[in-house]
Design an enzyme around this catalytic site. Structure first.
Site, mmCIF file in Angstrom:
data_model
loop_
_atom_site.group_PDB
_atom_site.id
_atom_site.type_symbol
_atom_site.label_atom_id
_atom_site.label_comp_id
_atom_site.label_asym_id
_atom_site.label_seq_id
_atom_site.Cartn_x
_atom_site.Cartn_y
_atom_site.Cartn_z
ATOM 1 N N GLU A 34 33.367 29.398 15.883
ATOM 2 C CA GLU A 34 34.117 29.835 17.055
ATOM 3 C C GLU A 34 34.087 31.354 17.162
ATOM 4 O OE1 GLU A 34 34.545 27.801 19.649
ATOM 5 O OE2 GLU A 34 35.714 26.512 18.334
ATOM 6 N N HIS A 35 33.850 31.815 18.385
ATOM 7 C CA HIS A 35 33.721 33.246 18.665
ATOM 8 C C HIS A 35 32.553 33.864 17.883
ATOM 9 C CE1 HIS A 35 37.185 33.688 21.339
ATOM 10 N NE2 HIS A 35 37.731 32.748 20.603
ATOM 11 N N THR A 36 31.571 33.043 17.623
ATOM 12 C CA THR A 36 30.363 33.552 16.969
ATOM 13 C C THR A 36 29.213 33.683 17.962
ATOM 14 O OG1 THR A 36 29.861 31.261 16.394
ATOM 15 C CG2 THR A 36 30.879 32.599 14.679
ATOM 16 N N LEU A 125 37.757 22.482 27.033
ATOM 17 C CA LEU A 125 36.623 21.588 26.775
ATOM 18 C C LEU A 125 35.475 21.895 27.735
ATOM 19 C CD1 LEU A 125 38.587 18.248 26.164
ATOM 20 C CD2 LEU A 125 37.740 19.873 24.457
ATOM 21 N N SER A 126 35.496 23.101 28.276
ATOM 22 C CA SER A 126 34.388 23.587 29.114
ATOM 23 C C SER A 126 34.198 22.787 30.388
ATOM 24 C CB SER A 126 33.076 23.614 28.333
ATOM 25 O OG SER A 126 33.195 24.514 27.286
ATOM 26 N N SER A 127 35.300 22.512 31.057
ATOM 27 C CA SER A 127 35.171 21.879 32.373
ATOM 28 C C SER A 127 34.392 22.798 33.313
ATOM 29 C CB SER A 127 36.557 21.584 32.954
ATOM 30 O OG SER A 127 37.363 22.743 32.936
ATOM 31 N N SER A 128 34.521 24.100 33.129
ATOM 32 C CA SER A 128 33.796 25.014 34.028
ATOM 33 C C SER A 128 32.298 25.012 33.746
ATOM 34 C CB SER A 128 34.366 26.433 33.967
ATOM 35 O OG SER A 128 34.506 26.846 32.633
ATOM 36 N N ASP A 178 28.894 27.120 25.594
ATOM 37 C CA ASP A 178 29.413 26.025 26.426
ATOM 38 C C ASP A 178 28.337 25.498 27.365
ATOM 39 O OD1 ASP A 178 31.665 26.903 25.171
ATOM 40 O OD2 ASP A 178 32.597 27.760 26.961
ATOM 41 N N TYR A 228 39.910 37.520 25.743
ATOM 42 C CA TYR A 228 38.547 37.159 25.327
ATOM 43 C C TYR A 228 37.654 38.393 25.370
ATOM 44 C CZ TYR A 228 34.175 34.527 25.126
ATOM 45 O OH TYR A 228 32.944 34.038 24.761
HETATM 46 C C1 GLA Z 1 34.595 30.124 25.159
HETATM 47 C C2 GLA Z 1 33.307 30.790 25.583
HETATM 48 C C3 GLA Z 1 32.189 30.513 24.577
HETATM 49 C C4 GLA Z 1 32.644 30.844 23.154
HETATM 50 C C5 GLA Z 1 33.999 30.218 22.852
HETATM 51 C C6 GLA Z 1 34.560 30.664 21.525
HETATM 52 O O1 GLA Z 1 34.471 28.716 25.203
HETATM 53 O O2 GLA Z 1 32.907 30.342 26.863
HETATM 54 O O3 GLA Z 1 31.038 31.238 24.921
HETATM 55 O O4 GLA Z 1 32.661 32.228 22.948
HETATM 56 O O5 GLA Z 1 34.959 30.528 23.846
HETATM 57 O O6 GLA Z 1 33.769 30.211 20.481
#
Ligand code: GLA
Length: 393
Positions: A34-36, A125-128, A178, A228
């Protein structure tokens, strides 16, 4: 809605006739890493069966009309003025895609689109990303046909276009994770992705005897975007400082654990040092997680998930009481193998590996303890890992 229901709803809204096509792309859960991604590191996401499906029909003019099955909204946009819609509350992701693709020379024509989302909005959960990638695949499919290009849509390219739209149209400097997961997911697999090179390997998500349980904090996310971008610039500061001692590094993924331990104290600002520490060790955890899964060592994978959450809580500081409560309560139960937040944080969801026979107890106990402490209930999804974006024929 299934395809037939979506078609019926589309015809009710936009009229019948013509050829209606369907495009779909999923949300994702990140298992670890995460955040990598924006630090050039590894991630390990999987596509969900929750998705966006679009019913799509071409028009003979320059108007894009869009609606959603779960919102009372109808957006009408002029293809020749795509710059004008950045502030829309709904529809800006899709028009961002149209704008980026038009500038890149894709054919973008008028169309009617009805969106049906089963990925919860704003739930981490990346709906976008699901909306972006599904839209990009729809436009690219039509564009290829108009131009007589007889090749399948390049889904990695669609992921890159979607990320570009987020950066340039929406204003969030997200990584590629995502959109890549949404575009390239494969049923029952997670994607071990190097975000610097986009080299990837599909790894079977072998969690025999267990289920992936996603728990949604149902917290309204605010400030998430500005925090972010702030984390991102803290990481850039760390790279600038470390590059004085490690010439040639361009991102935190270029810093090994050993080198970091040697030079960490050169980063005087304690906050920046902690941010960098999270990223360096988290990238290492992703590599170890993939090795563990390949050796069927779910127990160790679970430990790494736990360590990831703790680091996001203490070093990266992107969790908050809602996510921490879900994770703490989950870990109290003997049937939980590992539990962590997934996605950007500041709300959103956790992902846990839970033994089959313990899933009901998990939902009941974690749900009750969370509700008692936070004041409203979480939601649970037993997630299935599905395929990436495509046309549904
Ligand atoms: C969001 C961002 C991703 C990622 C995560 C954290 O989902 O869209 O690119 O940076 O946060 O891992």
């Amino acid at each position: 809605m299934d395809k037939a229901q979506l078609k019926a709803k589309f015809e009710e809204m936009f009229g019948s006739g013509g050829t209606i096509r369907f495009f779909s792309s999923p949300g994702r859960v990140n298992m670890i890493g995460e955040h990598t991604d924006y630090n050039g590191g590894y991630v390990f996401p999987a596509a969900l069966s929750m998705r966006t499906m679009i019913a799509f029909r071409e028009r003979q003019d320059n108007i894009i009309r869009m609606a959603a099955t779960d919102l009372d909204v109808l957006v009408e946009a002029d293809i020749n003025n795509l710059d004008n819609y950045k502030d829309l509350k709904w529809g800006n992701y899709q028009l961002g895609i149209a704008d980026v693709m038009k500038k890149q020379g894709y054919y973008i024509g008028g169309c009617d689109m009805l969106f049906d989302d089963t990925t919860p909005h704003g739930g981490g959960l990346s709906s976008s990303a699901a909306i972006e990638v599904a839209t990009a695949i729809a436009f690219a499919t039509i564009s290829n046909e108009k131009k007589g290009i007889d090749a399948p849509v390049d889904n990695i390219e669609m992921a890159k276009i979607s990320q570009k739209a987020e950066h340039e149209y929406i204003g969030v400097k997200c990584g590629i994770m995502d959109q890549f997961a949404s575009a390239m997911g494969k049923k029952d697999h997670a994607i071990f992705l190097n975000c610097a090179t986009l080299d990837y390997k599909l790894v079977p998500l072998n969690i025999k005897g267990c289920k992936l349980v996603i728990a949604n904090t149902n917290k309204k996310r605010s400030l998430a975007d500005s925090k972010y971008n702030e984390r991102r610039s803290e990481c850039e500061t760390a790279v600038e400082i470390l590059s004085q001692y490690l010439p040639g590094i361009t991102c935190l993924a270029d810093v090994s654990v050993a080198d970091f331990e040697k030079y960490a104290d050169k980063i005087e600002n304690e906050t920046v040092r902690r941010r960098a520490a999270h990223v360096v060790y988290e990238i290492d955890r992703v590599v170890k997680s993939v090795e563990a899964l390949e050796k069927d060592d779910i127990a160790y994978f679970g430990k790494l998930m736990n360590a990831s959450h703790d680091s996001l809580r203490d070093l990266y500081e992107v969790t908050g009481i809602e996510l921490d409560t879900l994770v703490e309560e989950a870990r109290r139960l003997p049937g939980t193998i590992g539990s962590r937040m997934t996605g950007a944080g500041f709300g959103g969801c956790t992902v846990s590996i839970v033994k089959d026979e313990a899933v009901d107890e998990f939902k009941e106990k974690v749900g009750a303890a969370y509700t008692a402490k936070i004041g409203y209930a979480p939601s649970f999804y037993i997630s299935e890992i599905g395929d990436g974006g495509r046309e549904i024929k």
